[in-house]
Enzyme design. Structure first.
Site, PDB file in Angstrom:
ATOM      1  N   ASP A   7      46.213  20.056 -21.506  1.00 24.69           N
ATOM      2  CA  ASP A   7      46.401  21.613 -20.644  1.00 24.69           C
ATOM      3  C   ASP A   7      47.875  21.943 -20.380  1.00 24.69           C
ATOM      4  O   ASP A   7      48.747  21.254 -20.053  1.00 24.69           O
ATOM      5  CB  ASP A   7      45.684  21.475 -19.575  1.00 24.69           C
ATOM      6  CG  ASP A   7      46.003  20.653 -18.401  1.00 24.69           C
ATOM      7  OD1 ASP A   7      46.544  19.383 -18.877  1.00 24.69           O
ATOM      8  OD2 ASP A   7      45.835  20.873 -17.295  1.00 24.69           O
ATOM      9  N   GLU A   8      47.868  23.268 -20.339  1.00 28.05           N
ATOM     10  CA  GLU A   8      48.909  24.081 -19.947  1.00 28.05           C
ATOM     11  C   GLU A   8      50.266  23.825 -20.306  1.00 28.05           C
ATOM     12  O   GLU A   8      51.134  23.637 -19.586  1.00 28.05           O
ATOM     13  CB  GLU A   8      48.938  23.924 -18.232  1.00 28.05           C
ATOM     14  CG  GLU A   8      47.544  24.668 -17.504  1.00 28.05           C
ATOM     15  CD  GLU A   8      47.765  24.416 -16.321  1.00 28.05           C
ATOM     16  OE1 GLU A   8      47.430  25.608 -15.563  1.00 28.05           O
ATOM     17  OE2 GLU A   8      48.187  23.434 -15.732  1.00 28.05           O
ATOM     18  N   LEU A   9      50.323  23.271 -21.594  1.00 25.14           N
ATOM     19  CA  LEU A   9      51.756  23.163 -22.019  1.00 25.14           C
ATOM     20  C   LEU A   9      52.591  24.329 -22.174  1.00 25.14           C
ATOM     21  O   LEU A   9      52.026  25.330 -22.649  1.00 25.14           O
ATOM     22  CB  LEU A   9      51.648  22.598 -23.325  1.00 25.14           C
ATOM     23  CG  LEU A   9      53.030  22.483 -24.210  1.00 25.14           C
ATOM     24  CD1 LEU A   9      53.871  21.413 -23.453  1.00 25.14           C
ATOM     25  CD2 LEU A   9      52.777  21.987 -25.600  1.00 25.14           C
ATOM     26  N   HIS A  66      52.708  18.237 -18.116  1.00 28.39           N
ATOM     27  CA  HIS A  66      52.085  17.553 -17.147  1.00 28.39           C
ATOM     28  C   HIS A  66      52.490  15.977 -17.144  1.00 28.39           C
ATOM     29  O   HIS A  66      52.016  15.380 -16.651  1.00 28.39           O
ATOM     30  CB  HIS A  66      50.600  17.646 -16.815  1.00 28.39           C
ATOM     31  CG  HIS A  66      50.030  19.047 -16.262  1.00 28.39           C
ATOM     32  ND1 HIS A  66      50.045  19.399 -15.013  1.00 28.39           N
ATOM     33  CD2 HIS A  66      49.641  19.903 -17.083  1.00 28.39           C
ATOM     34  CE1 HIS A  66      49.635  20.480 -14.871  1.00 28.39           C
ATOM     35  NE2 HIS A  66      49.308  21.077 -16.046  1.00 28.39           N
TER      36      HIS A  66
END
Ligand code: HEM
EC number: 3.2.1.52
Length: 1111
Positions: free
Chosen positions: A334-336, A268
């Site tokens: 988050d969400e790597l 992100h």
């Protein structure tokens, strides 16, 4: 006939003015005298300066931006609510504010719980108001309540309360009551943020989490690197200068709100590529879904010292500016997407083994920087859960999965902020924002719902309790929660109506608690009119909050717009096939159907292959020689008939030279995998992409109904919420249920099999060393223990050789297992005995359900408080009185609770009997911890390391669910197995089945260390290996992982540990007779659970007998 007094009293109650304070105070009494607030009210205060602003804002709230509540009172009935202006006005002339404690620096930038926000407020009938609080923050909270007592009079410049006298004692339930505002996806001017802070303070919400950067934009200025915001912001001037940030933080502090910032990383973070492209991988890479969750992608290089230098400069500049006004800094996480690192020249890999250590170092460095600046780090949950990164005890974890994930996190000792996306994501459910051109994407995603449908109306938000199903200790670690405003389709124009009054609903849960003083969940009937009033107050203050209900409802009694459910009407919708059949003649159908079906079939395969080819890669295909995968089907069926499924899976992996492969069976694509990365994706990281699916539900419905095992989505979630509390530690650590069946088990062992009646005489001495099929006895023992635990009924199968219920349960499972294996042919499996068995099972279970339902909720609660006779069924009946729900869940848990532990115990004894050295070690440990007689406690069991090793090793080599299956619920991917080297992500279309095998994976030699003196071959039973080795995450998952992880894990380990301890307290030796039966090669029977095919024939020798030479 009804008493005429009853409707009258209801009417009177409805006419009572609503006590409209939001959020609801912990204690509130009010009267019905009216008082007017004098504009020259005298206000005294003994404390800090900061409160003076609060006082003038409170007065402005009442006198300048108040409202006439006509829309909340009966049509034409406002005058009944408003006091008469012409006679006997009484005035509130004095407000005395007393602060009893001293503010400290923590008061203005507290860590959760460091500031006392409680207050007491009284207003006497003769107009004297007094507000007492420990801290200035408490005073500010009390002032907000004070303003809510007053309304503007429709007759002119008068402000009144009809509620005197008032007495309120109030304090928040949770210290962290927040809103996450994403200012990176859309730009928000400082004034929008300040307006949101004001509204938060009016709702007693105290934390604003500003998600200040993301891949889309970087608006925060870094003075030492001005280019970052200049290039990263949507427009060079759409940035937050140091002054802006300071203004926001200070403004908030004056209102009792703490603002903290998040720089989300290492994923992100794409916007950094606009100024520093050398630091970022996968920026704006396409198709985006390979690399991240939404465009544009972009992640930091994880193995590049330039990233570290850059972050050093960012933090050196930013953190000292933030630290004076905030206690926290959020480092994201988050969400790597692991695939990004495949594009990183310094890494070129996406495996956890490679990335995890790099990520650990990255997080350690950033968290150290945050601490050095005097701030406390916050991280998204993926960092500790998915990446297994070790974080400091001080770090707060923010969970967007909520529910079970919060349980796991708090169970692991982490402090948690709950932002459960199923309840508290305010952006959800408003439709997809990604554009889809006509064609494949359009057709696939029609009707364009977003990923987290449905919309979270305030009622859903209000229904969520962040501490539901947590133990007391776990609940203490929940600091509170945040509703999230991700702003892909939200901007300053819509901001207010998105947030308000829905955030108020979460605000009340967090301030007042989900339950009221009587312990009941707060009711919408009480909340609706209060929230409608709060909304009017917000609107009066210039906030564009959405209406709670139309005026017809807000003007009426809350029950006017109440839904009272009567009988359900059964609407049966006709399916497509039925409609076609209805309109076609039999002859037409017979003539055209086969050709049509074949055509459709071939087109469908070609269409799927084309789509897969367009979307990405696929894994190697299992080499089939016959059409329709007939040889694969044959080998598979032969594998199950000859109990050689393991060999079948080895054939699949060796013929494809891959741990992930695919085949088609009669046109349907199936992916087979034993790769931990893929299994992790199915069960955890891409949990919402995969499920059990409707075909599974259909196949199992006859046996397990709509229970936890057969359903997905909300239905599954509801079951899990229902069942989970029964497996909290307190229940599981009650070992009485296991002990009460042990003596019969010992007698049955000495008898060489099940007893013929409870009173059968057994010569225990003669029974020493008698061969017995211990597997059969374990199945009986666990059935007796499970029925006892679930229903309060010991069915005594250990002492009844042919027990009707036990036989019916066994037969129903047998037929079910055959039917499932028959796949498309399951309609041909004879069901006579199944139906008969289900009738026996139903009759048996239903009698207990009826008994439980005869108890009133109060009687059930009463039983819960006393111990005796209280069962799992009673506990369920407190929450639901739906017979079918109770029935289905009971059968599911009975199946799970019985066969799993019985078969694991059977395998344990199978192996121990041929490993006397392991028996000796196990017994030595048991004797040293509990001795020969005492019943073990829960703590004893947990403290016995070798015992745990024995069970772990058994479950490694014989996992109870050896082969499992999931269905793709949408077009998606698996992270590994595609491409020529099988190391790329692969395409999975909706409705593709994924078969995975823990049995194969947990014996993979390449995953585990090489054979050595401390590490035996993976096919060998060796409890000792666990002294020197811990499996890597997702390489050992006998209980599954992710949100559907086994609920009964602790129950199972406790029951099995208990039985093994009791057995080896008594027996010194166990002798195997299996070599004569299977030649020392255990045959695996993999039906519903994995069992020894040939039973477990052994003899037990009591310790004293062996010593006296009788062995
Ligand atoms: C050695 C013992 C056990 C093992 C190895 C085991 C393993 C598993 C596995 C692998 C699953 C996932 C199944 C799937 O989703 O496909 C599961 C689910 C479940 N287990 Fe166990 N289990 C054991 C004992 C128990 C016991 C004793 C109980 C209850 C008394 C229990 C209750 C459940 C429930 C309710 C689920 C469904 C969870 C969900 O779908 O959300 N299990 N178990």
């Amino acid at each position: 006939m009804l008493s005429p007094l009853l409707p009258l009293s209801l009417l009177l109650a409805a006419l009572q003015p609503v006590s409209a304070i939001w959020p609801a105070p912990q204690n509130y009494t009010k009267g019905n005298s009216s008082l007017f607030l004098h504009q020259n009210i005298e206000i005294t205060y003994n404390g800090a300066h900061i409160v003076y602003g609060g006082i003038s804002r409170a007065l402005a709230s009442i006198f300048d931006i108040n409202f006439v509540p006509w829309m909340l009172k009966k049509r034409g009935g406002l005058s009944n609510f408003e006091p008469n202006l012409l006679k006997g006005q009484k005035w509130v002339r004095k407000l005395e504010i007393v602060q009893t404690g001293k503010d400290t620096s923590n008061t203005f930038k507290p860590l959760a719980g460091q500031v006392d926000e409680s207050y007491n407020l009284t207003l006497s009938v003769d107009g004297f108001a007094k507000l007492t609080a420990v801290s200035s923050t408490g005073v500010l909270r009390g002032l907000e309540t004070f303003t809510q007592l007053f309304y503007h009079h429709s007759g002119g410049p008068f402000w009144y309360t009809p509620f005197a006298p008032v007495a309120i004692q109030d304090a928040p339930k949770f210290p962290h009551r927040g809103i996450l505002l994403d200012v990176a996806r859309s730009w928000f001017a400082v004034k929008d943020i300040l307006r949101t802070i004001d509204s938060m303070a009016w709702n007693k919400m105290n934390i604003l989490h500003v998600h200040v950067t993301d891949s889309q934009s970087w608006p925060i200025e870094i003075t030492t690197m001005p280019e970052v915001a200049k290039k990263g912001a949507y427009r060079p001037d759409l940035t937050y200068s140091p002054k802006d940030i300071e203004l926001i933080q200070k403004y908030a502090i004056h209102r009792g709100v703490e603002v903290y910032f998040e720089i989300d990383m290492p994923g992100h973070i794409g916007a950094v590529a606009l100024s520093h492209p050398e630091l970022i991988v996968a920026y704006n890479e396409a198709p985006y879904y390979w690399w991240c969750a939404e465009p544009p992608c972009g992640a930091f290089k994880l193995n590049d010292s330039r990233v570290d230098d850059f972050l050093g400069k960012v933090f050196d500049d930013l953190l000292p500016r933030l630290a004076p006004y905030s206690a926290y800094f959020h480092t994201g996480g988050d969400e790597l997407n692991a695939n990004d690192s495949m594009l990183d020249p310094g890494i070129r890999a996406n495996s956890t083994e490679v990335l995890q250590p790099l990520l650990q170092k990255f997080i350690d460095t950033q968290h150290a920087r945050v601490r050095k600046a005097g701030l406390t780090p916050i991280t998204w949950e993926e960092i500790p859960t998915d990446w297994n990164v070790t974080i400091g005890k001080d770090v707060v974890v923010q969970s967007w999965l909520g529910g079970d994930s919060v349980k796991t996190l708090t169970g692991n000792g982490h402090k948690v902020i709950d932002s459960n996306y199923n309840f508290w994501y305010l952006d959800c459910g408003r439709g997809q924002w990604i554009t889809m051109a006509n064609g494949l994407a359009y057709d696939t995603f029609y009707p364009f719902g977003d990923w987290c449908d449905p919309y979270k109306g305030w009622r859903l938000i209000y229904s969520y309790d962040p501490t539901a199903n947590l133990t007391e200790d776990e609940a203490k670690l929940v600091l509170g929660g945040e509703v999230a405003v991700w702003t892909e389709t939200i901007d300053p124009v819509t901001l207010d109506s998105i947030i308000w009054p829905r955030a108020s609903a979460a605000g009340e849960v967090l301030w007042s608690g989900r339950t009221d003083a009587t312990g009941q969940n707060r009711s919408q009937l009480d909340a609706t009119p209060r929230l409608a009033e709060m909304r009017e107050r917000l609107v009066a203050k210039g906030i564009g909050a959405s209406p709670v209900q139309m005026i017809f409802c807000t003007q009426g009694d809350p029950t006017d717009c109440q839904l009272v459910l009567g009988r359900k009407s059964d609407h049966i919708k006709m399916g497509l096939v039925e409609q076609l059949l209805e309109h076609a003649s039999v002859k037409t159908v017979l003539l055209t159907a086969p050709a049509l079906l074949l055509g459709l079939f071939l087109c469908n395969i070609a269409w799927q292959d084309w789509r897969i080819g367009r979307m990405g890669l696929r894994p190697p295909k299992v080499p089939n020689k016959l059409p329709f995968g007939l040889d694969f089907i044959y080998k598979n069926i032969r594998g199950s008939m000859t109990h050689s499924e393991l060999a079948f899976w080895h054939w699949v992996t060796s013929s494809t030279k891959s741990w992930t492969s695919e085949t088609r069976i009669v046109g349907r694509r199936i992916i087979l995998t034993t790769d931990p990365e893929n299994i992790k994706a199915i069960l955890a990281t891409q949990f919402h992409d995969y499920g059990k699916g409707e075909p599974f539900h259909r196949e199992w419905k006859g046996f397990l109904g709509d229970s936890i095992f057969t359903t997905d989505g909300e239905v599954w979630h509801a079951s899990r919420q229902l069942i989970r509390p029964q497996f909290i530690r307190d229940r599981v650590s009650d070992l009485h249920c296991f002990e009460s069946h042990m003596s019969v088990l010992f007698r049955a062992i000495a008898n060489g099999g099940a007893l013929n009646g409870e009173d059968q005489f057994v010569d225990m001495e003669a029974g020493n060393g008698k061969p017995v099929d211990i597997g059969d006895l374990f199945f009986r023992y666990t059935l007796d223990a499970a029925t006892d635990f679930l229903l309060g009924k010991d069915i005594k199968s250990l002492s009844t050789p042919r027990q009707e219920f036990a036989e019916a349960f066994g037969e129903a499972q047998r037929v079910q297992s055959v039917a499932v294996r028959a796949g498309p042919l399951n309609g041909f499996v004879p069901r006579g005995s199944f139906k008969k068995s289900m009738k026996v099972i139903d009759e048996f279970i239903n009698q207990y359900i009826e008994q439980a339902l005869r108890l009133t909720p109060a009687e059930l609660e009463g039983k819960a408080k006393g111990d005796s006779g209280y069962t799992f069924l009673h506990e369920l009946a407190i929450f639901t009185r739906d017979r079918k729900v109770l029935h289905d869940q009971l059968i599911a848990v009975l199946l799970a609770g019985r066969d799993t532990t019985a078969s694991t115990l059977s395998w344990t004894i199978y192996e121990l009997a041929r490993h006397p050295e392991a028996v000796a070690k196990l017994r030595a440990e048991i004797l040293s911890v509990v001795g020969t007689d005492r019943a073990p406690t829960y703590e004893d069991l947990k403290s016995m390391k070798y015992l745990q090793n024995v069970m772990n090793e058994t479950l490694r080599i014989y996992p109870v669910v050896p082969f499992n299956i999931r269905l793709a619920l949408k077009d998606t991917t698996l992270p590994r197995g595609g491409g020529p080297n099988q190391d790329q992500p692969l395409v999975v279309l909706k409705d593709t089945s994924i078969a995975y095998s823990t049995l194969v994976m947990q014996r993979r030699k390449d995953l585990y260390p090489p054979v050595s003196p401390t590490f035996a071959d993976t096919d060998v039973f060796s409890p000792d290996r666990w002294f020197h080795w811990q499996p890597k995450p997702w390489q050992y998952i006998p209980f599954n992982g992710g949100p559907r992880i086994c609920i009964g894990q602790q129950f199972a380990l406790t029951e099995m540990g208990y039985v093994l301890t009791r057995l080896f307290q008594r027996y010194e030796r166990v002798e195997s007779y299996m070599h004569e039966i299977d030649g020392g090669r255990p045959n695996l029977k993999a039906e519903i659970v994995l069992q020894p095919l040939d039973g477990v024939r052994v003899a037990f020798w009591e310790a004293t007998k062996a010593k006296s030479g009788n062995a």
